[in-house]
Scaffold this motif. Sequence first.
Motif, mmCIF file in Angstrom:
data_model
loop_
_atom_site.group_PDB
_atom_site.id
_atom_site.type_symbol
_atom_site.label_atom_id
_atom_site.label_comp_id
_atom_site.label_asym_id
_atom_site.label_seq_id
_atom_site.Cartn_x
_atom_site.Cartn_y
_atom_site.Cartn_z
ATOM 1 N N GLY A 54 -1.208 9.311 -0.895
ATOM 2 C CA GLY A 54 -0.048 8.458 -0.713
ATOM 3 C C GLY A 54 -0.426 6.999 -0.573
ATOM 4 N N TYR A 55 -1.492 6.750 0.170
ATOM 5 C CA TYR A 55 -1.994 5.387 0.349
ATOM 6 C C TYR A 55 -2.423 4.788 -0.988
ATOM 7 N N LEU A 56 -3.168 5.561 -1.787
ATOM 8 C CA LEU A 56 -3.635 5.068 -3.084
ATOM 9 C C LEU A 56 -2.483 4.920 -4.067
ATOM 10 N N GLN A 57 -1.507 5.803 -3.996
ATOM 11 C CA GLN A 57 -0.336 5.678 -4.861
ATOM 12 C C GLN A 57 0.396 4.369 -4.580
ATOM 13 N N GLN A 58 0.529 4.022 -3.321
ATOM 14 C CA GLN A 58 1.216 2.784 -2.978
ATOM 15 C C GLN A 58 0.465 1.558 -3.472
ATOM 16 N N ARG A 59 -0.862 1.591 -3.397
ATOM 17 C CA ARG A 59 -1.650 0.474 -3.923
ATOM 18 C C ARG A 59 -1.322 0.270 -5.410
ATOM 19 N N ALA A 60 -1.260 1.365 -6.140
ATOM 20 C CA ALA A 60 -0.967 1.268 -7.568
ATOM 21 C C ALA A 60 0.472 0.812 -7.796
ATOM 22 N N ASP A 61 1.410 1.322 -6.989
ATOM 23 C CA ASP A 61 2.816 0.947 -7.153
ATOM 24 C C ASP A 61 3.034 -0.552 -6.977
ATOM 25 N N LEU A 62 2.275 -1.154 -6.084
ATOM 26 C CA LEU A 62 2.453 -2.580 -5.818
ATOM 27 C C LEU A 62 2.118 -3.448 -7.027
ATOM 28 N N LEU A 63 1.373 -2.905 -7.976
ATOM 29 C CA LEU A 63 1.037 -3.643 -9.193
ATOM 30 C C LEU A 63 2.148 -3.591 -10.235
ATOM 31 N N THR A 64 3.131 -2.706 -10.046
ATOM 32 C CA THR A 64 4.139 -2.489 -11.073
ATOM 33 C C THR A 64 5.326 -3.426 -10.911
ATOM 34 N N THR A 65 6.113 -3.517 -11.983
ATOM 35 C CA THR A 65 7.279 -4.401 -11.969
ATOM 36 C C THR A 65 8.369 -3.896 -11.037
#
Length: 398
Positions: A54-65
């Motif tokens: 979940g933590y890593l998913q959020q890191r990736a989500d923050l890069l998205t539009t």
Amino acid sequence: MRTTGHRRVIAAAATTAAATITLIGTPAHAQTPSPTAAPSASADTSELTQLAEGYLQQRADLLTTAGPAVKSAREQVQATRSMSAQVQDEFAALVEKGQRYQEVDGGYTKAEVDVTVTDVTVTGQSATLQLTEHTRLYLPFTPQEIEEGAPEYKELSLPHTLRFVQGPDGAWLLSSDEAGAEGGLTATTQVADVDVEPAADDGGGTPDGRTHSNHPRHRTSSGLRVNPRPTIPARNRHRNPEGVLVAQLVRQQRVNADVGYHSFALQESDDGELPVPFPDDYESGVFLNGFPGRLDFYSGGHTHTATLIVEVWDGPPPEQDTSAWDERGEAEFESTSGEVAVWSGSVGRTETFALGSPGSWQVRAHCVGRAEAAALSEGEGTGHDVERYLVQFWPAKP
């Protein structure tokens, strides 16, 4: 207690709701531990894995539009006080990084994170989780553009060591995240400097360092992603201030080479038609020696396991600082399958990795740790990750 396993979980995120799926709310047994019985190793592993992915998913989500706000994402992470401050800074930097991507070519539309857990150690109220993050960041191309050859997504793999401690209520709190930086590069989902300015280059993952994959997932025997079209369309390429296209990293993978009698080789996987297969005509003492469909390496150590960072570029990669390496060499390589096998001088064929397509390639190799590997061979006789190689492939000019 130590447990090991192989668990893969894919969590797709296209909206804020999807981005906040795990880190708040732990299983009841973790929130109110029994005074008479400790949680099982499997229960700890499952909970820690959910927290980590979940933590890593959020890191990736923050890069998205369509990524979440920093405050919202941060509130989902159960972490120690010091780690919370670090997460806050890094999340803000990732948002800025995503905005820079959007300004250059539209950014990323969504993120998918897939984790492979390799080891879990739980000791009292502390735990260590070792895993590899596999992330796909989708690009804003239409289905028709993708069909015509545009990349559908960028894909990266990154090892992590995450540490946790238990709070007074028994809940696990993230206390640190040590991410690998393969080949000296900073992964897109990481930041080299949390104080990065919007227009600054943080040393990796910037628009001129994107890696891409444009084909539905395929895997070789070693789990590598295969991209049959490694060439990135010019509309998605970065130019330097003089307007010259800059080479981009297409793929990066870490593999092991079992060195035997100082030797190992990289050889075309479909080797039935090779005129001189390994180890025929192997020449001792030559750092890098090219044959048709084959690259021979001479190691500083007699018997050990070397680490190879294999990179595929769409053009000649930037030159490395030669003072940081013991050896350097270049050669040509021809592949009929787009897949390369690692061969050992003692045990034969071991791992494989993907180039992405068949054809003619230029190869540049660097090595460090040769003296250490030689000393280790003379002493204990074996070693792992003492001698390290950076092997870079890029298409040869027609």
